[in-house]
Design a protein around this motif. Structure first.
Motif, short mmCIF file in Angstrom:
data_model
loop_
_atom_site.label_atom_id
_atom_site.label_comp_id
_atom_site.label_asym_id
_atom_site.label_seq_id
_atom_site.Cartn_x
_atom_site.Cartn_y
_atom_site.Cartn_z
N TYR A 83 0.84 -1.20 0.00
CA TYR A 83 0.00 0.00 0.00
C TYR A 83 0.87 1.26 0.00
N ALA A 86 2.23 1.80 -3.49
CA ALA A 86 1.22 2.34 -4.40
C ALA A 86 1.03 3.84 -4.18
N GLY A 151 3.81 -2.65 -4.96
CA GLY A 151 2.91 -1.52 -5.08
C GLY A 151 3.47 -0.41 -5.94
N GLY A 191 -1.07 -5.63 -3.86
CA GLY A 191 -0.74 -4.52 -4.74
C GLY A 191 -1.92 -4.07 -5.57
N ALA A 194 -4.39 -2.09 -3.58
CA ALA A 194 -3.89 -0.74 -3.29
C ALA A 194 -4.13 0.22 -4.44
#
Length: 254
Positions: A83, A86, A151, A191, A194
């Motif tokens: 997260y 991302a 991410g 991922g 996110a």
């Protein structure tokens, strides 16, 4: 576009099934330069492709080819940092992301090409045991780094997980491939979730790519169980370096 996506899907799935990683190394450049979709859409699309094909590729290895405890520890450690990756992804220029992608690929490829003695590590002692006092911190750190890159760059992390499991944690390639595939599935799910807030996918292209990759990964997964460790490692390293050179050139020309 659909035919191109299917062709690249077969290539990505075959790579995942054989060596347990590297699918997103091909998937992201293939989606951007081969299929022609923007990087912002290619990153979550690649996570769908790599996650789905990895889940299929691990099937032939479920019984004896996965270190489940280690895979779950590394996968769990990477979920939170995916997260974070991302979030950083949304702040960076695509050219910077592609340059970082290429640089990390070069490091991973060179590590896999190095000749190393077959030896155990903290997570795979020569006698078959595990020194968890030493192994656990390394496993958690590996998971956190790979999760962040999942991410950030839209990778399942296999091109980093494979060298980490084999060279840092000491697993034999027979266990590295299956364990890597399980970790990739976990990282890809984290991922992708996110990126849900700003998701714009071409589902026809993504679905075609993923479907072809799943078929190829299952076939290659069965084939890969009979290929020697040394051949898999060197082949993986060479392919990573070739793709890194291509991505670097494209990033500089963009």
């Amino acid at each position: 576009m659909i035919v191109t996506a299917a062709a690249f899907g077969l290539l990505v799935g075959g790579l995942l099934g054989l060596v347990g990683g590297g699918g997103a190394i091909l998937a992201v450049p293939a989606l951007v330069y081969g299929v022609g979709i923007p990087l912002a859409a290619a990153i979550p699309s690649s996570l769908v492709v790599v996650g789905a094909s990895s889940a299929v590729a691990v099937l032939p290895r479920l019984r004896n080819g996965v270190n489940w405890r280690l895979a779950l520890i590394i996968g769990a450690a990477g979920m939170a940092t995916a997260y974070l990756g991302a979030m950083v992804n949304r702040l960076l220029d695509p050219k910077v992301l592609l340059a970082a992608f290429a640089a990390i690929m070069v490091l991973a490829g060179l590590r896999m090409l190095r000749t190393t003695q077959a030896r155990g590590g903290a997570c795979a002692l020569p006698g078959g045991g595990v020194n968890w006092r030493s192994c656990l911190p390394k496993a958690v750190a590996t998971g956190a780094v790979v999760g962040f890159l999942t991410g950030l760059l839209g990778v399942g992390g296999g091109f980093l997980i494979v060298p980490a499991l084999s060279l840092v944690l000491g697993l034999p390639m027979a266990l590295t491939v299956g364990s890597s595939l399980v970790i990739i599935v976990i990282n890809s799910l984290a991922g992708f979730s996110a990126h849900l807030g700003d998701l714009h996918l071409d589902w026809a292209v993504t679905g075609t790519f993923a479907g072809a990759a799943m078929i190829a990964s299952l076939a290659a997964g069965r084939l890969g169980t009979g290929i020697p460790d040394r051949v898999l490692k060197r082949g993986f390293g060479i392919l990573v370096l070739v793709i890194a050179a291509y991505v670097a050139v494209q990033a500089l020309m963009a």
